[in-house]
Design an enzyme around this catalytic site. Sequence first.
Site, short mmCIF file in Angstrom:
data_model
loop_
_atom_site.label_atom_id
_atom_site.label_comp_id
_atom_site.label_asym_id
_atom_site.label_seq_id
_atom_site.Cartn_x
_atom_site.Cartn_y
_atom_site.Cartn_z
N LYS A 108 0.83 -1.19 0.00
CA LYS A 108 0.00 0.00 0.00
C LYS A 108 0.87 1.25 0.00
O LYS A 108 1.83 1.36 0.78
CB LYS A 108 -0.91 0.01 1.23
CG LYS A 108 -1.99 -1.06 1.20
CD LYS A 108 -3.00 -0.77 0.12
CE LYS A 108 -4.15 -1.78 0.15
NZ LYS A 108 -5.20 -1.45 -0.82
N LYS A 215 -13.25 -8.16 -8.27
CA LYS A 215 -13.68 -8.63 -6.96
C LYS A 215 -15.11 -9.11 -7.07
O LYS A 215 -15.97 -8.39 -7.60
CB LYS A 215 -13.54 -7.51 -5.92
CG LYS A 215 -12.10 -7.01 -5.78
CD LYS A 215 -11.97 -5.86 -4.81
CE LYS A 215 -10.51 -5.43 -4.70
NZ LYS A 215 -10.30 -4.30 -3.78
#
Length: 344
Positions: A108, A215
């Site tokens: 991240k 997703k």
Amino acid sequence: MHLPPLSDLAATARVVALPLVTRFRGIEVREAMLFEGPEGWTEFSPFAEYDDHEASAWLAAAIDYGWSEPPGALRDRVRVNATVPGVDPDSVTAVLARFPGCRTAKVKVAGGDCPLSEDVARVRAVREALGPEGRVRVDANGGWNIDEAEHAIHALAPFDLEYVEQPCATIEELAEIRRRTKYMGIPIAADESVRRADDPLAVAEAGAADLLVIKAQPLGGIHRALRIVEQTGLPVVVSSALDTSVGLAMGARLAASVTELDYDCGLGTASLLAADVTRSPLVPVDGSIPVGRVLPDPDLLARYAVGPQRTDWWLERLGRAYAVLAGAAPASASAPTPTPTFDS
């Protein structure tokens, strides 16, 4: 899609709040609603700040997985990546240890007020931990503008990036940063520009990405996600949104059904949870997770159950999302009580 009666969903609904190992993108506890359909247990867990229209796609996915026969599986295990939050470099080794055997790490970056120098130090630590054969990808969650993204990609390029995920927020920005950095040979991946877009095919049509992060829950289920993969023709990474192991099993079945799966998937995130709903959570073993249904443990469902007021909040939200699917509620209806967003 064929909707089972709302009463059937509510009859077995259980809401849990699972603590995280460490604070991750603003949250410390992950809430989720689980219920049981004819095909098995399924999950409905849109983040609390998502409006009813967006949450309805997650409900469609839960119904698809719980009430429809899944497509055929092409593999019985799925390789997954480690996920490294915005931690300091000294914590990287401990984070990676929670993902045994994973050859790939997603790091991240662009989080909040975090300076680029801290992102560079974190990515350097991951590269050093994985060695030259490891695969390192970064995820900015749309946190940079075009100039910031260009500067950051240059700064991170020495660490041999597999790809950069959602460096900018809009499709137009993605197309521009892809154009500016194409000579560097670092692919651009789109996540939010697919799952949170009115038209999930637009990013491919605009030539704004080299690959897509898909997703199951946000895209309305396994079957719809597979249609998007087929229509775009782009390589994909199947990922999750910090689901419980029930939701991760949905994602694993999606990954098992994708014809070409060249990238390790973001489905190892049970390792970020300090608790789960099953005694056999889908944490990585030798860098992969199995494909198959997950059966929640009644004792764990009871231990991590939310209180009556929060249960009512989720049941009311379930009803509103169901109404959107049934065409009986305006798409603009919103869920109250916003909380910070998590994007995995």
